[in-house]
Scaffold this motif. Structure first.
Motif, PDB file in Angstrom:
ATOM      1  N   ARG A  96       0.828  -1.208   0.000  1.00  0.00           N
ATOM      2  CA  ARG A  96       0.000   0.000   0.000  1.00  0.00           C
ATOM      3  C   ARG A  96       0.864   1.260   0.000  1.00  0.00           C
ATOM      4  O   ARG A  96       0.540   2.248  -0.666  1.00  0.00           O
ATOM      5  N   GLU A  97       1.978   1.246   0.701  1.00  0.00           N
ATOM      6  CA  GLU A  97       2.840   2.414   0.777  1.00  0.00           C
ATOM      7  C   GLU A  97       3.568   2.670  -0.544  1.00  0.00           C
ATOM      8  O   GLU A  97       3.934   3.798  -0.854  1.00  0.00           O
ATOM      9  N   GLU A  98       3.809   1.609  -1.327  1.00  0.00           N
ATOM     10  CA  GLU A  98       4.545   1.736  -2.582  1.00  0.00           C
ATOM     11  C   GLU A  98       3.644   2.024  -3.774  1.00  0.00           C
ATOM     12  O   GLU A  98       4.132   2.208  -4.891  1.00  0.00           O
ATOM     13  N   LEU A  99       2.355   2.088  -3.565  1.00  0.00           N
ATOM     14  CA  LEU A  99       1.413   2.279  -4.660  1.00  0.00           C
ATOM     15  C   LEU A  99       1.614   3.602  -5.406  1.00  0.00           C
ATOM     16  O   LEU A  99       1.664   3.601  -6.640  1.00  0.00           O
ATOM     17  N   PRO A 100       1.768   4.741  -4.724  1.00  0.00           N
ATOM     18  CA  PRO A 100       2.007   5.993  -5.480  1.00  0.00           C
ATOM     19  C   PRO A 100       3.311   5.955  -6.278  1.00  0.00           C
ATOM     20  O   PRO A 100       3.386   6.495  -7.382  1.00  0.00           O
ATOM     21  N   LEU A 101       4.334   5.300  -5.743  1.00  0.00           N
ATOM     22  CA  LEU A 101       5.591   5.191  -6.472  1.00  0.00           C
ATOM     23  C   LEU A 101       5.437   4.330  -7.714  1.00  0.00           C
ATOM     24  O   LEU A 101       6.007   4.632  -8.757  1.00  0.00           O
ATOM     25  N   TYR A 102       4.665   3.256  -7.596  1.00  0.00           N
ATOM     26  CA  TYR A 102       4.435   2.375  -8.747  1.00  0.00           C
ATOM     27  C   TYR A 102       3.699   3.115  -9.865  1.00  0.00           C
ATOM     28  O   TYR A 102       4.038   2.981 -11.038  1.00  0.00           O
ATOM     29  N   ILE A 103       2.725   3.916  -9.491  1.00  0.00           N
ATOM     30  CA  ILE A 103       1.957   4.643 -10.509  1.00  0.00           C
ATOM     31  C   ILE A 103       2.807   5.757 -11.113  1.00  0.00           C
ATOM     32  O   ILE A 103       2.748   5.994 -12.324  1.00  0.00           O
ATOM     33  N   ASP A 104       3.607   6.430 -10.321  1.00  0.00           N
ATOM     34  CA  ASP A 104       4.425   7.541 -10.835  1.00  0.00           C
ATOM     35  C   ASP A 104       5.563   7.067 -11.734  1.00  0.00           C
ATOM     36  O   ASP A 104       5.932   7.759 -12.678  1.00  0.00           O
ATOM     37  N   GLU A 105       6.127   5.893 -11.458  1.00  0.00           N
ATOM     38  CA  GLU A 105       7.261   5.436 -12.254  1.00  0.00           C
ATOM     39  C   GLU A 105       6.840   4.934 -13.628  1.00  0.00           C
ATOM     40  O   GLU A 105       7.636   4.884 -14.534  1.00  0.00           O
TER      41      GLU A 105
END
Length: 114
Positions: free
Chosen positions: A104-113
């Motif tokens: 859940r914490e890595e979700l914004p990073l996954y979408i941004d990359e």
């Protein structure tokens, strides 16, 4: 009496036809701007393996059914309830390169990359 019933049915079919034509035109204009972007589908994992696999599989099949948007990704968000379940879902969908299990914490990073 029969003439009134026939007129009512024809009016109902005419209204349904106008609504469906408007809907298809709206999809045509909305889809034009979305073809160049990547679509993300986020599915939160609840902790039950069967329902989570069904949810991810439903999203995968639904996307492949229409095949309108070729660039899509499915992110199964691990909510931290059952870590072994997230590993099992990773193993089940290992061959599907568009499905990825992220925390859940890595979700914004996954979408941004992407």
């Amino acid at each position: 009496m029969l003439k009134i019933i026939v007129c009512l049915f024809l009016t109902a079919f005419c209204v349904l036809g106008i609504i469906s034509a408007f809907y298809l035109l709206m999809l045509l204009f909305l889809r034009r701007g979305a073809e160049k972007r990547t679509a993300y589908f986020v599915i939160p994992l609840t902790g039950e393996l069967n329902s989570d696999v069904r949810a991810v599989m439903y999203a995968y099949e639904r996307i492949n059914l229409f095949a309108e948007n070729k660039s899509y990704k499915i992110a199964a968000a691990d909510m931290g309830k059952n870590h072994s379940e997230a590993q099992e879902i990773k193993r089940i969908f290992a061959l599907c390169e568009c499905v990825k299990v992220v925390k859940r914490e890595e979700l914004p990073l996954y979408i941004d990359e992407n």
